[in-house]
Design an enzyme around this catalytic site. Sequence first.
Site, PDB file in Angstrom:
ATOM      1  N   CYS A  93       5.654   3.439  -7.336  1.00 35.59           N
ATOM      2  CA  CYS A  93       5.417   3.883  -8.711  1.00 35.59           C
ATOM      3  C   CYS A  93       6.731   4.365  -9.339  1.00 35.59           C
ATOM      4  O   CYS A  93       7.591   3.554  -9.646  1.00 35.59           O
ATOM      5  CB  CYS A  93       4.331   4.961  -8.747  1.00 35.59           C
ATOM      6  SG  CYS A  93       3.636   5.227 -10.395  1.00 35.59           S
ATOM      7  N   HIS A 112       0.242   1.716  -6.015  1.00 37.46           N
ATOM      8  CA  HIS A 112       0.184   2.700  -4.923  1.00 37.46           C
ATOM      9  C   HIS A 112      -0.485   2.081  -3.696  1.00 37.46           C
ATOM     10  O   HIS A 112      -1.701   2.212  -3.511  1.00 37.46           O
ATOM     11  CB  HIS A 112      -0.601   3.933  -5.368  1.00 37.46           C
ATOM     12  CG  HIS A 112       0.116   4.795  -6.348  1.00 37.46           C
ATOM     13  ND1 HIS A 112       0.885   5.872  -5.974  1.00 37.46           N
ATOM     14  CD2 HIS A 112       0.190   4.732  -7.705  1.00 37.46           C
ATOM     15  CE1 HIS A 112       1.399   6.444  -7.053  1.00 37.46           C
ATOM     16  NE2 HIS A 112       0.995   5.772  -8.121  1.00 37.46           N
ATOM     17  N   GLU A 172      -0.500   3.078  -0.739  1.00 37.48           N
ATOM     18  CA  GLU A 172      -1.001   4.082   0.207  1.00 37.48           C
ATOM     19  C   GLU A 172      -2.502   4.320   0.076  1.00 37.48           C
ATOM     20  O   GLU A 172      -3.161   4.743   1.038  1.00 37.48           O
ATOM     21  CB  GLU A 172      -0.253   5.409   0.027  1.00 37.48           C
ATOM     22  CG  GLU A 172      -0.527   6.160  -1.261  1.00 37.48           C
ATOM     23  CD  GLU A 172       0.398   5.802  -2.414  1.00 37.48           C
ATOM     24  OE1 GLU A 172       0.554   6.617  -3.341  1.00 37.48           O
ATOM     25  OE2 GLU A 172       0.962   4.686  -2.381  1.00 37.48           O
TER      26      GLU A 172
END
Length: 545
Positions: free
Chosen positions: A379, A515, A517
């Site tokens: 990001c 993102h 994750e």
Amino acid sequence: MATNYIFVTGGVVSSLGKGIAAASLASILEARGLNVTIMKLDPYINVDPGTMSPTQHGEVFVTQDGAETDLDLGHYERFIRSKMSKANNFTSGKIYSEVLRKERRGDYLGATIQVIPHITNEIKARVIEGGKGRDVVIVEVGGTVGDIESLPFLEALRQLAVDVGREKTLFMHLTLVPYIPTAGEVKTKPTQHSVKELLSIGIQPDVLICRSDRTIPANERKKIALFCNVPERAVISLKDVDSIYRIPELLKSQALDSFVCDRFRLECPEADLSEWEQVLYRQANPTGEVTIGMVGKYVELPDAYKSVNEALKHAGLTSRLSVNIKYIDSQDIETKGTELLDGLDAILVPGGFGYRGVEGKIRTAQYARENNIPYLGICLGMQIALIEYARNVAGLTEANSSEFDPACSQPVIGLITEWQDESGNVETRTDKSDLGGTMRLGAQQCHLIEGTKAREIYGAEAIVERHRHRYEVNNVLLPTIEAAGLKVSGVSADRKLVEIIEVPNHPWFIAAQFHPEFTSTPRDGHPLFAGFVAAAKAYQDSRKA
């Protein structure tokens, strides 16, 4: 099959791990073939966590459908296969906003609006809606029993248990059973008082999860069962463990899942936890260790990067490596220099908002690029990598983001002012819009360019990843940066937005606008993080050679 409800509350102190306990139980029930989901009810007045400080609340977890939610939903998705949605998390603020909206609209026909029945009915309706089509829905109530803020939620769940029938509901209460060294024993009195607090609002717990730093002796469990009016088999000892992924087995070994299935009269096979056994084996038997520097602006609270931390650990499981995370404040890079980055095997710059510490992140990206250190930007970590490349390689010396310098003459990162929703409606968004309404949120398709490292890592032409940002790469200045060597390796579904960039003449320098994750799990990992950790090990080996 009618939906069964498990309501999870906490007492004595906060941070006992209600979310982990709820997710662990859900993973066992899912392994028994049941369709399970988990909900989080947050008593705070904010509408959602989207604009809350990461250093106070921790990370904001983004769901597939774009909800900005509590970090506990990240735990839920890491433990079970079912994906969370907007229906899985709501706050007091959201409930009150909806009730007030209905009142203004006249839905209540002029009635006096009260906590009971209007607020409690809204809570019950959302819990029922969120559990539709599920065999079991586990509902976690944030905070601690006795907090003023949580009373409407507890009252709503008490009513819901009556509405659907006690045979379809189960109250699970987490408490602290502290060990007193001077006495040489654990003390059950805090648990008894916590249950008394629950009883005072009309809730009798059916299961007690007793948190302690050690296994609670059988005689103390009998005492708790007697004084708290629960079956002895429903008093579960949950001691501190070296890995949260050990908790499903710990709960199963005490037959909590069997108690739940018996209570709900569910016929289902025994749980197969072999996948979790594999996770624990890989975690306990690493073949090496890498140190990754995480350069961020919220490093004083590691929970601000909870999903990133976990994704790195998952990647370590994939590579059979122990991942040591070194947290570095990006402002320290500005004042103390890049010497703080010496000795790292790889560098990760996560997301964030605002100007503070940004120049330190830019210097970090430059250090990684110039020294051939593996770099992963997420990001904001992608945006600052682009700014750094534009300034120092492409000759755009005034390059910046309009987020940090609205008057910037070379805004390589800018705010998208017109957004088109799924219905085709165009909404104008500016820097004056409400913060919660200017985001590009949720799962978006990304196309990967043939011949790039990103395409090689993912092994697919199209992927879906989750977003949470309001600034994008400025396509007007992009050709100048690409001409200087930067490679765009991933673009949005309409091919208009930059999603991934990489430096071709670097061993491993990749940055993504999304993102990754949020979709990493301990059982499956994530290809981008797996590639990053493997690159860290390769860099470590090259330095030793």
